[in-house]
Design a protein around this motif. Structure first.
Motif, PDB file in Angstrom:
ATOM      1  N   GLY A 235      -2.021  -2.647   8.140  1.00 53.72           N
ATOM      2  CA  GLY A 235      -1.485  -3.117   6.863  1.00 53.72           C
ATOM      3  C   GLY A 235      -1.834  -2.241   5.680  1.00 53.72           C
ATOM      4  O   GLY A 235      -1.843  -2.722   4.536  1.00 53.72           O
ATOM      5  N   LEU A 236      -2.104  -0.971   5.916  1.00 54.07           N
ATOM      6  CA  LEU A 236      -2.441  -0.055   4.830  1.00 54.07           C
ATOM      7  C   LEU A 236      -1.193   0.655   4.318  1.00 54.07           C
ATOM      8  O   LEU A 236      -0.172   0.709   4.994  1.00 54.07           O
ATOM      9  CB  LEU A 236      -3.456   0.980   5.316  1.00 54.07           C
ATOM     10  CG  LEU A 236      -4.812   0.421   5.782  1.00 54.07           C
ATOM     11  CD1 LEU A 236      -5.658   1.518   6.423  1.00 54.07           C
ATOM     12  CD2 LEU A 236      -5.563  -0.211   4.615  1.00 54.07           C
ATOM     13  N   GLY A 237      -1.277   1.215   3.109  1.00 52.59           N
ATOM     14  CA  GLY A 237      -0.164   1.948   2.535  1.00 52.59           C
ATOM     15  C   GLY A 237       0.050   3.282   3.213  1.00 52.59           C
ATOM     16  O   GLY A 237      -0.805   3.772   3.973  1.00 52.59           O
ATOM     17  N   GLU A 238       1.172   3.915   2.921  1.00 58.40           N
ATOM     18  CA  GLU A 238       1.520   5.165   3.584  1.00 58.40           C
ATOM     19  C   GLU A 238       0.522   6.288   3.309  1.00 58.40           C
ATOM     20  O   GLU A 238       0.294   7.143   4.170  1.00 58.40           O
ATOM     21  CB  GLU A 238       2.926   5.607   3.169  1.00 58.40           C
ATOM     22  CG  GLU A 238       4.038   4.741   3.752  1.00 58.40           C
ATOM     23  CD  GLU A 238       5.418   5.330   3.495  1.00 58.40           C
ATOM     24  OE1 GLU A 238       5.494   6.327   2.747  1.00 58.40           O
ATOM     25  OE2 GLU A 238       6.388   4.803   4.050  1.00 58.40           O
ATOM     26  N   LEU A 239      -0.080   6.298   2.118  1.00 56.68           N
ATOM     27  CA  LEU A 239      -1.038   7.354   1.814  1.00 56.68           C
ATOM     28  C   LEU A 239      -2.273   7.276   2.706  1.00 56.68           C
ATOM     29  O   LEU A 239      -2.963   8.284   2.908  1.00 56.68           O
ATOM     30  CB  LEU A 239      -1.453   7.288   0.340  1.00 56.68           C
ATOM     31  CG  LEU A 239      -0.407   7.772  -0.666  1.00 56.68           C
ATOM     32  CD1 LEU A 239      -0.911   7.605  -2.091  1.00 56.68           C
ATOM     33  CD2 LEU A 239      -0.044   9.235  -0.414  1.00 56.68           C
ATOM     34  N   TRP A 240      -2.539   6.112   3.273  1.00 57.73           N
ATOM     35  CA  TRP A 240      -3.673   5.973   4.170  1.00 57.73           C
ATOM     36  C   TRP A 240      -3.440   6.696   5.494  1.00 57.73           C
ATOM     37  O   TRP A 240      -4.389   6.958   6.239  1.00 57.73           O
ATOM     38  CB  TRP A 240      -3.993   4.504   4.404  1.00 57.73           C
ATOM     39  CG  TRP A 240      -4.730   3.895   3.253  1.00 57.73           C
ATOM     40  CD1 TRP A 240      -4.186   3.183   2.221  1.00 57.73           C
ATOM     41  CD2 TRP A 240      -6.135   3.966   2.996  1.00 57.73           C
ATOM     42  NE1 TRP A 240      -5.173   2.815   1.331  1.00 57.73           N
ATOM     43  CE2 TRP A 240      -6.379   3.278   1.787  1.00 57.73           C
ATOM     44  CE3 TRP A 240      -7.214   4.550   3.669  1.00 57.73           C
ATOM     45  CZ2 TRP A 240      -7.657   3.156   1.240  1.00 57.73           C
ATOM     46  CZ3 TRP A 240      -8.488   4.428   3.130  1.00 57.73           C
ATOM     47  CH2 TRP A 240      -8.701   3.736   1.932  1.00 57.73           C
ATOM     48  N   ILE A 241      -2.184   7.008   5.790  1.00 59.03           N
ATOM     49  CA  ILE A 241      -1.919   7.835   6.968  1.00 59.03           C
ATOM     50  C   ILE A 241      -2.608   9.178   6.805  1.00 59.03           C
ATOM     51  O   ILE A 241      -3.246   9.694   7.739  1.00 59.03           O
ATOM     52  CB  ILE A 241      -0.404   8.040   7.169  1.00 59.03           C
ATOM     53  CG1 ILE A 241       0.298   6.702   7.425  1.00 59.03           C
ATOM     54  CG2 ILE A 241      -0.131   9.014   8.312  1.00 59.03           C
ATOM     55  CD1 ILE A 241       1.810   6.802   7.471  1.00 59.03           C
ATOM     56  N   SER A 242      -2.513   9.749   5.616  1.00 63.67           N
ATOM     57  CA  SER A 242      -3.158  11.032   5.344  1.00 63.67           C
ATOM     58  C   SER A 242      -4.669  10.917   5.435  1.00 63.67           C
ATOM     59  O   SER A 242      -5.350  11.821   5.940  1.00 63.67           O
ATOM     60  CB  SER A 242      -2.747  11.544   3.954  1.00 63.67           C
ATOM     61  OG  SER A 242      -1.351  11.686   3.872  1.00 63.67           O
ATOM     62  N   VAL A 243      -5.210   9.799   4.936  1.00 67.26           N
ATOM     63  CA  VAL A 243      -6.657   9.587   5.016  1.00 67.26           C
ATOM     64  C   VAL A 243      -7.098   9.554   6.480  1.00 67.26           C
ATOM     65  O   VAL A 243      -8.097  10.175   6.861  1.00 67.26           O
ATOM     66  CB  VAL A 243      -7.058   8.279   4.310  1.00 67.26           C
ATOM     67  CG1 VAL A 243      -8.541   7.987   4.526  1.00 67.26           C
ATOM     68  CG2 VAL A 243      -6.749   8.366   2.824  1.00 67.26           C
ATOM     69  N   ALA A 244      -6.344   8.830   7.295  1.00 62.89           N
ATOM     70  CA  ALA A 244      -6.675   8.740   8.712  1.00 62.89           C
ATOM     71  C   ALA A 244      -6.617  10.115   9.376  1.00 62.89           C
ATOM     72  O   ALA A 244      -7.483  10.471  10.195  1.00 62.89           O
ATOM     73  CB  ALA A 244      -5.731   7.768   9.418  1.00 62.89           C
TER      74      ALA A 244
END
Length: 401
Positions: A235-244
Motif C-alpha cells: 500500500g505504498l506510493g509509487e516513489l517507494w518503488i525507488s526506495v525499495a
C-alpha cells in the motif's frame, strides 16, 4: 587510472542500468503498451536471452584482437536500440530492441575487459578491471532507482532516453581515448577455443553453473515483479518503488563486497550459511509483504544474500573453468543470464493464480530450494573444488581441473 577507463565504466553503468531498470517500470510499460504486467516482465527475459547468446559468441570473437571500432560499434548499437525502444508503440518492437541491446551489452563487455587491461601496466590490471566493473555496482545502487524515479515522474520512455544519453559521452570517449591498436598479438597465447569449450563438459563446472543460474533465477523472479508488491500489497506510493530498489541495490553492494573478502577463504561456510538464509528470506518476504517496514528490511536483506551467494558461485565458476581463460567469463555471464531469463518467465505464470502479486516471491523461494537440494549432496564440488585437500579454501585457479 587512465581517463578512458572511466568512460568505459560509464558505458558499463548505462548498460547495467538498462539491464535492471525494468523492475521499477513494468506497470507503466504494461499500461502504456496495452499488455499485462506478466507480459511486460518478459522484457527482462528478452535481455537475459540476448546476454546468454551474446556472451559466448562475443567472447570467442574477443580471442582475436578487438579494439576501438568494436567498442564504438557496440555502444552505438546499444544507444540506437534504446532510442527505438523509447519511441515505439509496439510491444513486439520493444521486445526486439531489448534482445539487440543485450547482444551489444555482451559484446561490449567482452571487448572492454580485454581493452581495460591493455590500458594499464601489467601490475595494475586488477585495479583497471575493478574500475570497469564498478559501473554495474553503481547501476544497482544509483542508476536503477534513479531510472525508476525518472520513469515515475516523466514516464518509462524518459528512462530509455536517459540511458541512450549516457551512451553519448561513452561513445565519444571510446572514439578519442581508446587507442586503435594496443600493440598486442592478434591471438592470445593459451589453449585453443575447442579446448576451452570442452571445459563445459566437466561435471564440477556444470554443477556450479546450474546453481548460479538457479540463484539468479530466484533473484530476478522476485525483483522483476517487486513494484506491484510495494504499491498494491504494502500500500505504498509509487516513489517507494525507488526506495525499495535503492535498498536492494545497497544490499547487493554490501553482499558482493563481503563475499569478495570471505568467499575465497571459506566458500563452504559462506554458502552453508547464506544459502539457507536466502531460502528462508523469500517466503518471509511474501508473508510479511503487507507490512511496509518488514518489506523494506527484507528487500535489503535479500539483496545482500542474493548477491553474496550468487557472487560466491560465480567465483567457483572461474575456479572450475581455469582451463578456459578467455571463455570462463562468458560461462559465468551465460549462467547468470540463463537464470535471469527463466526466473521472470516462471514468476509471471503465478500472477494470475491465487498467489497474485506475491507469487513471484514464492517462486524465488522454490528456486533456491531446488538449488539447495542439488547442492547438499554435491557440497564437496560446490564448496572446495577438488575434494577436501584445500581445507575449505578454494584452490588456486591454475590448480583447478
Amino acid at each position: 587510472m587512465p581517463f578512458p577507463l572511466y568512460l568505459l565504466a560509464l558505458a558499463v553503468f548505462a548498460m547495467g542500468t538498462s539491464e535492471f531498470m525494468l523492475a521499477g517500470l513494468l506497470p507503466d510499460i504494461a499500461s502504456g503498451l496495452g499488455v499485462t504486467v506478466g507480459t511486460a516482465g518478459t522484457l527482462t527475459s528478452a535481455y537475459a536471452i540476448g546476454m546468454v547468446v551474446g556472451a559466448p559468441l562475443t567472447a570467442a570473437l574477443a580471442r582475436k584482437r578487438a579494439g576501438r571500432l568494436s567498442l564504438l560499434g557496440f555502444v552505438l548499437v546499444f544507444l540506437s536500440a534504446h532510442v527505438l525502444g523509447a519511441v515505439t508503440d509496439s510491444f513486439a518492437v520493444l521486445f526486439a530492441t531489448r534482445v539487440v541491446a543485450a547482444l551489444a551489452n555482451a559484446g561490449f563487455l567482452a571487448v572492454a575487459l580485454t581493452t581495460a587491461a591493455s590500458l594499464v601496466p601489467a601490475d595494475q590490471k586488477g585495479r583497471a578491471l575493478a574500475v570497469l566493473l564498478s559501473g554495474t555496482t553503481v547501476a544497482m545502487v544509483v542508476g536503477v532507482p534513479g531510472g525508476s524515479v525518472l520513469g515515475t515522474q516523466l514516464g518509462w520512455r524518459a528512462t530509455f532516453w536517459a540511458v541512450a544519453a549516457l551512451c553519448l559521452p561513452a561513445a565519444i570517449g571510446v572514439l578519442v581515448g581508446i587507442p586503435a591498436r594496443r600493440g598486442q598479438k592478434d591471438v592470445t597465447e593459451g589453449p585453443p577455443l575447442r579446448a576451452e569449450l570442452a571445459q563445459l563438459g566437466g561435471p564440477r563446472l556444470l554443477v556450479v553453473v546450474l546453481l548460479g543460474a538457479l540463484v539468479n533465477a530466484a533473484t530476478f523472479a522476485g525483483i522483476t515483479f517487486l513494484a506491484p508488491v510495494v504499491t498494491a500489497t504494502a500500500g505504498l506510493g509509487e516513489l517507494w518503488i525507488s526506495v525499495a530498489l535503492v535498498l536492494f541495490g545497497v544490499g547487493s553492494f554490501i553482499g558482493v563486497t563481503v563475499a569478495g573478502r570471505l568467499s575465497d577463504q571459506r566458500p563452504d561456510l559462506f554458502l552453508a550459511v547464506g544459502g539457507p538464509l536466502l531460502f528462508i528470506g523469500w517466503p518471509a518476504l511474501a508473508v510479511l509483504a503487507d507490512q511496509p517496514v518488514a518489506l523494506l528490511v527484507l528487500v535489503f536483506v535479500q539483496g545482500a544474500l542474493s548477491f553474496a551467494v550468487g557472487s560466491t558461485l560465480i567465483t567457483r565458476i572461474f575456479y572450475e573453468a581455469a582451463g578456459a581463460p578467455t571463455m570462463a567469463g562468458s560461462y559465468a555471464t551465460a549462467a547468470l543470464n540463463t537464470g535471469a531469463a527463466i526466473g521472470p518467465l516462471i514468476a509471471a505464470t503465478t500472477l494470475t493464480t491465487a498467489a497474485g502479486d506475491l507469487g513471484p516471491l514464492w517462486v524465488s523461494g522454490l528456486l533456491v530450494a531446488v538449488g539447495l537440494l542439488i547442492a547438499v549432496p554435491l557440497r564437496t564440488v560446490v564448496m572446495v573444488g577438488r575434494g577436501n585437500e584445500t581445507g575449505g579454501r578454494c584452490p588456486r585457479p591454475e590448480a583447478a581441473p
